[in-house]
Enzyme design. Structure first.
Site, PDB file in Angstrom:
ATOM      1  N   ARG A   7     -18.189  25.757 -15.881  1.00 59.04           N
ATOM      2  CA  ARG A   7     -18.160  26.772 -16.932  1.00 59.04           C
ATOM      3  C   ARG A   7     -17.235  27.916 -16.537  1.00 59.04           C
ATOM      4  O   ARG A   7     -17.191  28.333 -15.393  1.00 59.04           O
ATOM      5  CB  ARG A   7     -19.559  27.348 -17.162  1.00 59.04           C
ATOM      6  CG  ARG A   7     -19.610  28.377 -18.290  1.00 59.04           C
ATOM      7  CD  ARG A   7     -20.927  29.114 -18.337  1.00 59.04           C
ATOM      8  NE  ARG A   7     -21.200  29.874 -17.136  1.00 59.04           N
ATOM      9  CZ  ARG A   7     -20.671  31.065 -16.846  1.00 59.04           C
ATOM     10  NH1 ARG A   7     -19.828  31.632 -17.671  1.00 59.04           N
ATOM     11  NH2 ARG A   7     -20.983  31.687 -15.725  1.00 59.04           N
ATOM     12  N   THR A   8     -16.479  28.395 -17.530  1.00 53.37           N
ATOM     13  CA  THR A   8     -15.747  29.648 -17.385  1.00 53.37           C
ATOM     14  C   THR A   8     -16.195  30.553 -18.520  1.00 53.37           C
ATOM     15  O   THR A   8     -16.702  30.087 -19.546  1.00 53.37           O
ATOM     16  CB  THR A   8     -14.218  29.462 -17.447  1.00 53.37           C
ATOM     17  OG1 THR A   8     -13.870  28.857 -18.685  1.00 53.37           O
ATOM     18  CG2 THR A   8     -13.713  28.628 -16.287  1.00 53.37           C
ATOM     19  N   SER A   9     -16.000  31.849 -18.337  1.00 54.05           N
ATOM     20  CA  SER A   9     -16.478  32.820 -19.319  1.00 54.05           C
ATOM     21  C   SER A   9     -15.596  32.937 -20.545  1.00 54.05           C
ATOM     22  O   SER A   9     -16.070  33.247 -21.627  1.00 54.05           O
ATOM     23  CB  SER A   9     -16.609  34.198 -18.675  1.00 54.05           C
ATOM     24  OG  SER A   9     -17.541  34.146 -17.618  1.00 54.05           O
ATOM     25  N   THR A  10     -14.291  32.733 -20.372  1.00 51.51           N
ATOM     26  CA  THR A  10     -13.382  32.909 -21.493  1.00 51.51           C
ATOM     27  C   THR A  10     -12.454  31.705 -21.636  1.00 51.51           C
ATOM     28  O   THR A  10     -12.256  30.944 -20.692  1.00 51.51           O
ATOM     29  CB  THR A  10     -12.509  34.171 -21.317  1.00 51.51           C
ATOM     30  OG1 THR A  10     -11.735  34.027 -20.132  1.00 51.51           O
ATOM     31  CG2 THR A  10     -13.364  35.423 -21.236  1.00 51.51           C
ATOM     32  N   GLN A  13      -9.340  31.044 -19.181  1.00 55.85           N
ATOM     33  CA  GLN A  13      -9.560  30.724 -17.775  1.00 55.85           C
ATOM     34  C   GLN A  13      -9.460  29.215 -17.541  1.00 55.85           C
ATOM     35  O   GLN A  13     -10.283  28.624 -16.858  1.00 55.85           O
ATOM     36  CB  GLN A  13     -10.936  31.232 -17.321  1.00 55.85           C
ATOM     37  CG  GLN A  13     -11.053  32.740 -17.303  1.00 55.85           C
ATOM     38  CD  GLN A  13     -12.447  33.182 -16.907  1.00 55.85           C
ATOM     39  OE1 GLN A  13     -13.440  32.583 -17.300  1.00 55.85           O
ATOM     40  NE2 GLN A  13     -12.519  34.238 -16.127  1.00 55.85           N
TER      41      GLN A  13
END
Length: 183
Positions: A7-10, A13
């Site tokens: 998972r990445t936040s944005t 990324q």
């Protein structure tokens, strides 16, 4: 079965997501679940829910770092309870933790508490810094983009353009156009 979760936040990324993907493949993950969503919005993390639903007895869910999985201790414990209830375990590559062992379970709980504490301290410092900057008159927030284009909005309107066309041409919302025109 080894199951990976990345998972990445944005959305911008992508390099971080690719690095996680590679690390999970090297760890032997046969199935990967990936998403690009903030950890704060736990409800929006559909792929994590799918990964937890997919896990079966004897499986191991693998993440590269703890912060890719959970941002708070309660959420971490919820994920652990789900995995434990299914007879599965959790492995965090960056910490060398595997909850298949009692020591791994203990370490994960302690480290989760520390991570949550660290995040709360960081947010508190951030709020204090913003308040201090506001008091000193140095924090103004972002510049209003639409108001800076008020003259252009008026000119286009006088030349016969409608609010929708003006908004598209200037890259602002229609509401902003109407707000400027009614002022």
């Amino acid at each position: 079965m080894l199951i990976g979760y990345a998972r990445t936040s944005t959305l911008d990324q992508t390099a971080g997501l690719e690095a996680q993907r590679e690390e999970l493949k090297k760890a032997g993950c046969e199935k990967l679940f990936e998403e690009q969503v903030s950890s704060v919005d736990v409800a929006a993390r559909q792929r994590l829910t799918e990964a937890l639903d997919f896990v079966r007895e004897g499986d191991t869910l693998i993440v590269t770092r703890l912060d890719r999985l959970a941002r708070s201790v309660p959420h971490l414990l919820e994920v652990l309870a789900t995995l434990t209830g299914k007879g599965a375990s959790l492995r965090i590559l960056g910490m060398g933790i595997d909850t298949a062992t009692p020591t791994g379970k203990l370490m994960l709980t302690v480290l989760g508490g520390i991570a949550e504490f660290e995040r709360e301290i960081m947010l508190e410092r951030q709020r204090e810094g913003i308040a201090k900057a506001k008091a000193a008159g140095k924090y103004k927030g972002r510049k209003p983009t639409a108001r800076a284009k008020a003259e252009e909005v008026q000119d286009l309107h006088v030349n016969g353009k409608g609010p929708t066309d003006i908004a598209k041409e200037l890259g602002i919302s229609r509401a902003s156009v109407y707000r400027i025109l009614s002022a």
